[in-house]
Design a protein around this motif. Sequence first.
Motif, short mmCIF file in Angstrom:
data_model
loop_
_atom_site.label_atom_id
_atom_site.label_comp_id
_atom_site.label_asym_id
_atom_site.label_seq_id
_atom_site.Cartn_x
_atom_site.Cartn_y
_atom_site.Cartn_z
N HIS A 15 0.95 -1.14 0.02
CA HIS A 15 -0.11 -0.06 -0.04
C HIS A 15 0.79 1.36 -0.01
O HIS A 15 1.58 1.57 0.71
CB HIS A 15 -0.83 0.05 1.46
CG HIS A 15 -2.00 -0.82 1.33
ND1 HIS A 15 -3.25 -0.47 0.29
CD2 HIS A 15 -2.34 -1.83 2.08
CE1 HIS A 15 -4.04 -1.14 0.59
NE2 HIS A 15 -4.02 -2.22 1.74
N LYS A 55 13.70 -4.28 -2.63
CA LYS A 55 14.36 -3.93 -1.30
C LYS A 55 13.30 -3.33 -0.12
O LYS A 55 13.42 -3.43 0.97
CB LYS A 55 15.50 -3.41 -1.46
CG LYS A 55 16.66 -4.03 -2.36
CD LYS A 55 17.95 -3.26 -2.27
CE LYS A 55 18.89 -4.06 -3.12
NZ LYS A 55 20.07 -3.38 -3.52
N LEU A 58 11.11 -5.96 1.27
CA LEU A 58 11.91 -6.77 2.23
C LEU A 58 12.52 -5.89 3.43
O LEU A 58 13.07 -6.56 4.44
CB LEU A 58 12.90 -7.56 1.59
CG LEU A 58 12.70 -8.50 0.30
CD1 LEU A 58 13.72 -8.72 -0.49
CD2 LEU A 58 11.98 -9.65 0.99
N ILE A 60 14.84 -3.96 3.52
CA ILE A 60 16.32 -3.48 3.20
C ILE A 60 16.45 -2.25 2.91
O ILE A 60 17.55 -1.49 3.12
CB ILE A 60 16.92 -4.56 2.37
CG1 ILE A 60 16.42 -5.93 2.51
CG2 ILE A 60 18.44 -4.26 1.89
CD1 ILE A 60 17.15 -6.63 1.39
N GLY A 66 4.30 3.88 3.26
CA GLY A 66 3.49 2.56 2.86
C GLY A 66 3.74 1.37 3.72
O GLY A 66 4.48 1.52 4.73
N THR A 67 2.85 0.55 3.56
CA THR A 67 2.81 -0.81 4.29
C THR A 67 2.98 -1.87 3.47
O THR A 67 2.65 -1.77 2.41
CB THR A 67 1.60 -0.83 5.10
OG1 THR A 67 0.41 -1.10 3.95
CG2 THR A 67 1.30 0.29 5.93
N PRO A 74 1.54 -7.82 8.82
CA PRO A 74 2.76 -7.02 8.61
C PRO A 74 4.11 -8.01 8.09
O PRO A 74 4.01 -9.05 8.62
CB PRO A 74 3.09 -6.39 9.70
CG PRO A 74 1.71 -6.69 10.64
CD PRO A 74 0.96 -7.77 10.03
N TYR A 75 4.87 -7.61 7.25
CA TYR A 75 5.55 -8.25 6.70
C TYR A 75 6.81 -8.70 7.76
O TYR A 75 7.26 -9.89 7.77
CB TYR A 75 6.51 -7.26 5.69
CG TYR A 75 8.02 -8.19 5.28
CD1 TYR A 75 9.19 -7.57 5.74
CD2 TYR A 75 7.86 -9.26 4.60
CE1 TYR A 75 10.42 -8.15 5.46
CE2 TYR A 75 9.07 -9.73 4.29
CZ TYR A 75 10.21 -9.31 4.61
OH TYR A 75 11.43 -9.70 4.31
N GLU A 76 6.95 -7.77 8.76
CA GLU A 76 7.92 -8.17 9.66
C GLU A 76 7.71 -9.38 10.52
O GLU A 76 8.60 -9.90 11.22
CB GLU A 76 8.11 -7.09 10.80
CG GLU A 76 8.70 -5.95 10.14
CD GLU A 76 7.91 -4.90 9.45
OE1 GLU A 76 6.63 -5.18 9.66
OE2 GLU A 76 8.36 -4.10 8.41
N ARG A 79 8.36 -12.78 7.98
CA ARG A 79 9.57 -13.11 7.28
C ARG A 79 9.71 -14.53 6.73
O ARG A 79 10.11 -14.90 5.73
CB ARG A 79 10.77 -12.64 8.13
CG ARG A 79 11.10 -11.22 8.03
CD ARG A 79 12.31 -11.02 8.73
NE ARG A 79 12.41 -9.55 9.12
CZ ARG A 79 12.73 -8.34 8.19
NH1 ARG A 79 12.95 -8.93 7.21
NH2 ARG A 79 12.75 -7.42 9.07
N TYR A 84 14.15 -14.73 -0.56
CA TYR A 84 14.60 -13.73 -1.38
C TYR A 84 15.88 -14.10 -2.23
O TYR A 84 16.67 -14.75 -1.42
CB TYR A 84 15.10 -12.30 -0.67
CG TYR A 84 15.80 -11.23 -1.02
CD1 TYR A 84 16.95 -10.60 -0.37
CD2 TYR A 84 15.46 -10.84 -2.24
CE1 TYR A 84 17.61 -9.61 -1.06
CE2 TYR A 84 16.11 -9.60 -2.95
CZ TYR A 84 17.18 -9.04 -2.30
OH TYR A 84 17.79 -7.93 -2.79
N HIS B 324 -2.96 3.66 6.50
CA HIS B 324 -2.55 3.23 5.46
C HIS B 324 -1.16 3.62 5.12
O HIS B 324 -0.47 3.07 4.41
CB HIS B 324 -3.48 3.57 4.27
CG HIS B 324 -4.32 2.36 3.86
ND1 HIS B 324 -3.95 1.34 3.06
CD2 HIS B 324 -5.49 1.68 4.70
CE1 HIS B 324 -4.84 0.56 2.98
NE2 HIS B 324 -5.85 0.82 3.81
N LYS C 179 19.60 -9.59 6.05
CA LYS C 179 18.57 -8.42 6.30
C LYS C 179 17.20 -9.35 6.03
O LYS C 179 16.36 -9.30 6.81
CB LYS C 179 18.92 -7.20 5.90
CG LYS C 179 19.97 -6.48 6.27
CD LYS C 179 19.80 -4.97 5.77
CE LYS C 179 21.04 -4.39 6.00
NZ LYS C 179 21.29 -3.53 4.87
#
Lengths: 250, 389, 372
Positions: A15, A55, A58, A60, A66-67, A74-76, A79, A84, B324, C179
């Motif tokens: 997003h 990146k 991910l 990096i 953005g999200t 959430p990405y975190e 993982r 990758y 958002h 990372k």
Amino acid sequence: MFEMTDESKYALNVHDLTVAYDFKPVLWDIHLQVPEGVLMAIVGPNGAGKSTLIKAILGIQKKIAGTVEIFGKPYEKMRKEVAYVPQKGTVDWDFPTTAFDVVKMGTYGELGWFRRPSKKQKIAALEALEKVGMLPFKNRQISQLSGGQQQRIFLARALVQNASIYIMDEPFQGVDATTEIAIINILKELRSSGKTLVVVHHDLQTIPEYFDWVTFLNVKKIATGPIKEIFNDENLAKTYGINYKVTINK
Amino acid sequence: MILPQFEIQIVASLVAIACAIIGVFLVLRKMSLISDAISHSILLGIVLGFFITHDLNSPVLILFAALVGVLTVVLVEFIQKTKLVKEDTAIGLVFPALFSIGIILISTNASDIHLDIDAVLLGELAFAPFDRFIVMDYDLGPKSVWIMGGILLIIVVSLFLFYKELKVTTFDPGLSAVLGISPILIHYGLMSISSITIVGAFDAVGAILVVAFIIVPASTAYLITDNLRKMLIYSVAFGVISAILGYWLAFILDASIAGAMTAVLGLIFILVYLIAPKHGFLSNLSLQKRQAKEVKMLTLLLHLNSLNDGIENEEREIKHLYRHFRWTKKQANSILKFAEENGMIEIDKELIFLTNKGKEFSAKAIDYIITNRDDKIEGMKNEFMLFRG
Amino acid sequence: MDIFEYISLIFTDYTIRNISLGTGALGAICGVLGSFAVLRKESLLGDAISHAALPGIVLAFMITQAKDNYVLLIGAIISGLIGTLLISGIVTNTRLKKDAALGIVLSVFFGFGMLLLTFIQKNPDATQAGLDKYLFGQAATLMENDVKLLSIVLGLSLLVLLMFWKELKVALFDSDYAKSIGIKTRFLDSLISFFIVLAIVLGLQTVGVVLMSAMLLAPAAAARQWTNRLYVMLIIAAILGVISGVVGTAVSTTYNNLSTGPVIVVIAILIVIISFLFSPKRGLLMRQILFIRSRKKIEQTKVLLLMYNIAKTHDDVGHPHSNKILNNFQGIGKNVLKSLENQGWIKVNEGMWLMTEKGFNYAEELNKGITL
């Protein structure tokens, strides 16, 4: 409530992603929704921000806004679901390590701090090496591998992670024809087993043959969707800025 | 000011100018540390020269030193070619080796003669006025002035003769091959002259100050400009200023002249680093803050732009910003305020709308972003940092 | 004294034992941490930080008025760390590259340190004495406490390496990938930097400023030539470091005039040269041998194929031909004929050659391989 269930059906949901550095906007307001089980190419001219997008997704690369969500979360936190495969050129191939060692690195995420790869991880690594056809080379120093072989090792490392989503940056760059075919077959196999693959790709000619989805990117997202609908002259022109005519070889 | 003081400053200034010019090219070619390497390894040359002539004042010492300087470069490049180790590792191995051999030779063979290693490394400008150049009973001034002056002359002449070649091989080595200029020749020419300069200079100011005079003024200049001519001028200016101010600092504190000059060089560097208009650290910081704000505002505007007019969409809600964009309340408020101040948006009952100005701005921005063409944002460049590129 | 006397002294003499243990421990530290510096492409960081430590030492002395080693050490560490931060700062925030940043910190810090030192010590001889030790190291003054400190630091670094081994490996090799799997690369980078600064500062009193750079690099550069596995490289580097330290000290103690630093460095670099030349995997000698061998092989193949094409035209492939026919083509000497004969592919007799059946078949296979 309504948003959550709707959005979580997407494997990757980006997003309003915005990245700028050195006073230049590189990625603007990217909305990208990738459904599960597609093999998608990201294309765009040089400097379009393709690697940056990867990146930023991910974590990096720092983003301004953005999200990023993986299956709605959430990405975190997710993982482990994302593997990758970076560009080959970003690594020093004279580093003292063997092919096997590199592939084993794919298990480190699952192991966490302080634990060593056990038999289980080693077997997984060997299987991944087999899959990409590199088992005979497992003890080879990586500097002695060809470009295609190095790319296969990177792929094997990602395979070991057993993730649901694969994000790859130009995996076919500088790779011999045999390796290219081997890799795309593996990717197609992964797709058939329900994985989602996002691949930054540089060669427009092979897109209809290799992929089923495509995203056109040039600082902004131009279009995304199934090849049949989206891969056309209009979008090509919008992305590359010239009258690009593509003959699709069936 | 008495004569010796004046002479010291002259010597220092000559060294500064010579080193500043060479330094510009070494820094641009990313070879600064070769000067560090040469300045240490030439000890070996001096020792060998001394063994042959047994005369500390013989020019043979300078010759040998210069030769060892070039040898250093040759060895480093030889090792780099084998690809057994990385480039800078080669440097880090060669000069300590040569330096160590030099020291060992001294301790085993010349311990009866006091070859003052400290003076060699640190130099002693204070003594420069006392070592005079006497020809047929005429005192022509401190020897150092003549030596450095001679070297500076060579440098300036070479600079004039080979300016074009130096410029091309430094900025565009590929092009130079096409133009028939041999980058290798220029490279070795530069290395040889650097070697001679370092040898000549370090007799006066010592190894460390030579390195400082070569690297620091040129780097400071590079923070301000990337035009070769300007860089040379600034570099020389910074070098000379540091030399003179440094001398007086040492005078006041009654401390090492070399140390003081280096400290002033460093001070000037830090000042420029912080406040340089385009690339300085502080100006970068404030520019970055401003840029971040503008980018966020633009993100907001583009987002609004993509929504349909007049519809009271939940995407227009201020609350949407937190969810958002992942902006905190504080951030969101500050951006909204910023956008309002610039006349880009209107807020009506918790919903945000684009004004006409906002719409226009967004359209132009999108155009610029996609086509990357500067003319699309002509009017906006002045107002907004973001597009200055 | 001779070598055996010396070895027995290591066990009996307090000073010599200390010095050997101390330089040995230092060598090991340099080998292990130096490997990281080399792999991180920060080879000359050692040079920069050793010079950057000087102002810290002087300031520590100025503030505490004590010549206590540990106080000075802490001053050196702080100064070194500030130098490291500044170097990163310059590279990240300006257009200057790593080499310029290193050079700036190296010369400016050192010069500033010189300024301070000469300012507080008006007596020039006293200045020289202090500087000498710092510039060239004085291993002879290593005390038992120093050895203890060195051993503790060695132990700590090994412990840290063991704990974070796999994370360090990935972070070094492919930091983006690291990372992506959630490894805290910044933390690891800072950790290693801290230990490198520590190692350098500790080494200063033994080897001195100018030579510390080599001590950090040489064992690692040598070790790299002998293995392609990272952990083996670290072990070999540590061992080579120990050897350089102990042997260097032994040699310099035996000849009373030499200060230890330069001798240790020369030994370390000799080891590097030997590794560069003779390592079976990457050594230059091996490279040359392989090159010559492959060139010979290519020549033999060329000649054999030539003979094949000649022999093919006869019904009897074993038909002898004069050597003179071969003279029309370049570079066919007696040696080539000899080696072809030794491998059983041809027979040579009185200026004539003929192909054996074995040779003819082999050549046929080769030919197929090439035209395919």
